[in-house]
Motif scaffolding. Structure first.
Motif, PDB file in Angstrom:
ATOM      1  N   ASP A  43       0.898  -1.315   0.069  1.00  0.00           N
ATOM      2  CA  ASP A  43      -0.028   0.084  -0.100  1.00  0.00           C
ATOM      3  C   ASP A  43       0.879   1.115  -0.006  1.00  0.00           C
ATOM      4  N   ASP A  44       2.082   0.987   0.267  1.00  0.00           N
ATOM      5  CA  ASP A  44       2.942   2.431   0.501  1.00  0.00           C
ATOM      6  C   ASP A  44       4.025   2.476  -0.570  1.00  0.00           C
ATOM      7  N   LEU A  45       3.442   1.722  -1.724  1.00  0.00           N
ATOM      8  CA  LEU A  45       4.370   1.863  -2.981  1.00  0.00           C
ATOM      9  C   LEU A  45       3.866   2.215  -4.304  1.00  0.00           C
ATOM     10  N   ASP A  46       4.383   2.890  -5.271  1.00  0.00           N
ATOM     11  CA  ASP A  46       4.077   3.244  -6.527  1.00  0.00           C
ATOM     12  C   ASP A  46       4.717   2.323  -7.269  1.00  0.00           C
ATOM     13  N   ALA A  90      11.431  -2.119 -10.776  1.00  0.00           N
ATOM     14  CA  ALA A  90      12.076  -3.269 -10.506  1.00  0.00           C
ATOM     15  C   ALA A  90      12.032  -3.940  -9.460  1.00  0.00           C
ATOM     16  N   VAL A  91      11.115  -4.666  -9.105  1.00  0.00           N
ATOM     17  CA  VAL A  91      10.773  -5.349  -7.765  1.00  0.00           C
ATOM     18  C   VAL A  91      11.337  -6.689  -7.566  1.00  0.00           C
ATOM     19  N   LEU A 146       1.428  -7.325  -7.776  1.00  0.00           N
ATOM     20  CA  LEU A 146       2.622  -6.451  -8.617  1.00  0.00           C
ATOM     21  C   LEU A 146       2.550  -6.424 -10.010  1.00  0.00           C
ATOM     22  N   ALA A 147       2.287  -7.414 -10.807  1.00  0.00           N
ATOM     23  CA  ALA A 147       2.228  -7.536 -11.806  1.00  0.00           C
ATOM     24  C   ALA A 147       0.847  -6.567 -12.397  1.00  0.00           C
ATOM     25  N   GLU A 148      -0.042  -6.449 -11.902  1.00  0.00           N
ATOM     26  CA  GLU A 148      -1.385  -5.536 -12.295  1.00  0.00           C
ATOM     27  C   GLU A 148      -1.000  -4.212 -12.178  1.00  0.00           C
ATOM     28  N   ARG A 149      -0.316  -3.830 -11.048  1.00  0.00           N
ATOM     29  CA  ARG A 149       0.106  -2.484 -11.101  1.00  0.00           C
ATOM     30  C   ARG A 149       1.346  -1.967 -11.487  1.00  0.00           C
ATOM     31  N   GLY A 150       1.744  -2.808 -12.684  1.00  0.00           N
ATOM     32  CA  GLY A 150       2.669  -2.373 -13.623  1.00  0.00           C
ATOM     33  C   GLY A 150       4.302  -2.584 -13.084  1.00  0.00           C
ATOM     34  N   ALA A 151       4.395  -3.489 -12.057  1.00  0.00           N
ATOM     35  CA  ALA A 151       6.019  -3.716 -11.671  1.00  0.00           C
ATOM     36  C   ALA A 151       6.810  -4.664 -12.866  1.00  0.00           C
ATOM     37  N   ALA A 162      21.099  -6.591  -6.708  1.00  0.00           N
ATOM     38  CA  ALA A 162      20.413  -5.395  -6.081  1.00  0.00           C
ATOM     39  C   ALA A 162      20.679  -4.389  -6.882  1.00  0.00           C
ATOM     40  N   PRO A 163      21.599  -4.289  -7.866  1.00  0.00           N
ATOM     41  CA  PRO A 163      21.999  -2.774  -8.697  1.00  0.00           C
ATOM     42  C   PRO A 163      20.685  -2.945  -9.960  1.00  0.00           C
ATOM     43  N   VAL A 164      20.159  -3.892 -10.161  1.00  0.00           N
ATOM     44  CA  VAL A 164      19.057  -3.973 -11.319  1.00  0.00           C
ATOM     45  C   VAL A 164      17.444  -3.982 -10.344  1.00  0.00           C
ATOM     46  N   LEU A 165      17.687  -3.936  -9.172  1.00  0.00           N
ATOM     47  CA  LEU A 165      16.331  -3.866  -8.612  1.00  0.00           C
ATOM     48  C   LEU A 165      16.226  -2.434  -7.986  1.00  0.00           C
ATOM     49  N   ASP A 166      14.835  -1.779  -8.001  1.00  0.00           N
ATOM     50  CA  ASP A 166      14.268  -0.642  -7.244  1.00  0.00           C
ATOM     51  C   ASP A 166      13.916  -0.806  -5.789  1.00  0.00           C
ATOM     52  N   VAL A 167      13.156  -1.998  -5.514  1.00  0.00           N
ATOM     53  CA  VAL A 167      12.633  -2.099  -4.208  1.00  0.00           C
ATOM     54  C   VAL A 167      12.774  -3.490  -3.851  1.00  0.00           C
ATOM     55  N   TYR A 168      12.714  -4.112  -2.848  1.00  0.00           N
ATOM     56  CA  TYR A 168      12.595  -5.384  -2.408  1.00  0.00           C
ATOM     57  C   TYR A 168      11.189  -5.706  -1.562  1.00  0.00           C
ATOM     58  N   VAL A 169      10.503  -6.786  -2.063  1.00  0.00           N
ATOM     59  CA  VAL A 169       9.328  -6.976  -1.097  1.00  0.00           C
ATOM     60  C   VAL A 169       9.435  -8.745  -0.628  1.00  0.00           C
TER      61      VAL A 169
END
Ligand SMILES: Nc1ncnc2c1ncn2[C@@H]1O[C@H](COP(=O)(O)OP(=O)(O)OP(=O)(O)O)[C@@H](O)[C@H]1O
Ligand SMILES: O=C(O)[C@H](O)COP(=O)(O)O
Length: 398
Positions: free
Chosen positions: A6-9, A14-15, A48-53, A141-148
């Motif tokens: 909920d806290d993420l755009d 890249a997740v 994640l997919a539906e929200r365009g990650a 990590a260098p090719v990712l923006d966030v971690y879930v």
């Protein structure tokens, strides 16, 4: 406070999402015998997919050296069937090939990277800061923006894919993680008396949990079954025949006998099986634990009827029953009796919690319903139910 989806755009982000799809395998490890853990993560992965990650999936299967230690190719195929979004598979985890696979994802696409435990560091425990310096985390990590982290079932391990990424990337809890923490974090409020039935084959974990729940006064009774029960019987001086001793020794449980013995000496609240079932002349045969079984018998593969009656009585008077690990080799019908009967009794309790990959598979195979909460986690749910913190959750909080 944990941050959640909920806290993420997520659009175009890249997740790296860690899930736990460690499952029973079939067809010489080419397929899955049970896909429940994959189904559990569909909600998070779909969102994640539906929200365009752009989604890189990290997961493990088995332990090095075990029969079910295998690639995640079959898991990726099954996820592709379960999700509306396309799911690819990459046979690398953090090398250039893996980075290219992640960098090439379009919004809404997923790729399952190879079994994290193919790399030695991932089967070691680290402080989070050190885990951040492992090859896996440094490489990916260098090719990712966030971690879930949605891998509640593995959250009791402080392995790099679970605790290292949040040191380098913003960390969030997935939907499975959120729900499990809500339900299992409230164990002290569940009805008493509280009975823990600890079976299965992860003896070290179960002995630790038994000590912890008794020390903290969370358990009124601990019933032991499965390999855990056999090790407790051996610790108490019972003779279960050479085949059981050999099984316990060959599977590396021998060292647990002393730990189980210390526990039995300290706490009266632990119950051990009265009888066990072995295979004799191709048939199930029940043997009381004070009757030394013949050398030709198989190892003890289930609890016997006398144990079931005694344990069922305890379960029936419980306010809360917590189940982890089958009472026997439930995969074989001959040795499924103890698991079927005890789990059926537990399903009738006022409040019942089931934890464990094989445990959840057992209730589905045996068609038992009516539990209050079926957790995706075994060791992780027990860690939480024992009142201990989970390293992977602490890493998200930091
Ligand atoms: N007496 C026994 N001898 C040998 N194997 C046993 C016996 N009792 C149970 N098992 C085996 O234990 C395995 C399950 O144990 P395990 O501890 O992995 O449970 P689990 O529910 O998967 O928990 P977790 O999620 O923590 O892994 C099953 O494959 C079952 O056949
Ligand atoms: O099945 C489990 O309990 C989790 O996937 C963790 O597996 P592990 O006990 O091999 O770390």
């Amino acid at each position: 406070m944990l941050q959640t989806l909920d806290d993420l755009d997520l659009e175009g982000v890249a997740v790296g999402v860690r899930i736990d799809i460690n499952s029973p395998l079939a067809n010489g490890n080419d397929g899955l015998a049970d896909d429940a853990r994959l189904r559990a993560h569909v909600e998070t992965l779909s969102e994640l997919a539906e929200r365009g990650a752009r989604v890189a999936v990290l997961a493990h299967q088995g332990r090095p050296g075990d029969d079910d230690f295998s690639t995640l190719a079959a898991h990726a195929d099954r996820l592709d069937e379960l999700l509306d979004a396309p799911v690819g598979y990459c046979d690398a985890t953090f090398s250039a090939a893996a980075r290219e696979a992640v960098a090439g994802l379009d919004p809404g696409d997923l790729v399952v990277l190879e079994n994290t435990r193919f790399y030695a560091e991932e089967y070691m425990e680290f402080e989070a800061a050190d885990a951040a310096n492992t090859h896996l985390v440094e490489g990916l990590a260098p090719v990712l923006d966030v971690y879930v982290n949605d891998a509640f079932a593995a959250a009791h391990r402080s392995q790099p894919s679970l605790v290292g990424f949040p040191e380098r990337l913003p960390g969030y809890a997935g939907r499975v993680m959120e729900r499990e923490l809500d339900v299992l974090g409230a164990i002290e409020e569940t009805p008493t008396p509280r009975v823990y039935l600890l079976g299965g084959a992860k003896v070290g974990d179960s002995v630790g949990v038994a000590r912890s729940v008794l020390e903290r006064g969370l358990a009124d009774t601990v019933l032991t079954a499965g390999v855990v029960g056999n090790v407790c019987l051996l610790a108490g001086g019972a003779e279960l025949g050479p085949a059981t001793s050999e099984f316990v020794y060959d599977h590396g449980y021998w060292d647990e006998i002393d730990r189980a013995g210390d526990l039995l000496d300290t706490y009266d609240e632990i119950e051990v099986p009265r009888d066990v079932a072995v295979e004799r002349d191709g048939e199930r045969h029940e043997v009381a634990v004070d009757e030394f079984p013949p050398a030709a018998d198989s190892p003890a593969m289930d609890v016997g009827g006398r144990t079931v009656s005694a344990y069922a009585e305890v379960i029936e008077s419980a306010g809360t029953v917590i189940l982890n690990g089958p009472a026997g080799v439930f995969e074989e019908e001959t040795f499924a009796h103890g698991t079927r009967d005890l789990y059926t009794a537990a399903a009738g309790a006022e409040y019942s919690i089931v934890g464990g990959g094989d445990t959840a598979a057992a209730i589905r195979q045996l068609g038992i319903e009516g539990f209050s909460h079926v957790s995706t986690g075994g060791g992780a749910s027990l860690t939480l139910l024992a009142g201990d913190s989970l390293p992977a959750v602490e890493a998200l909080r930091a």
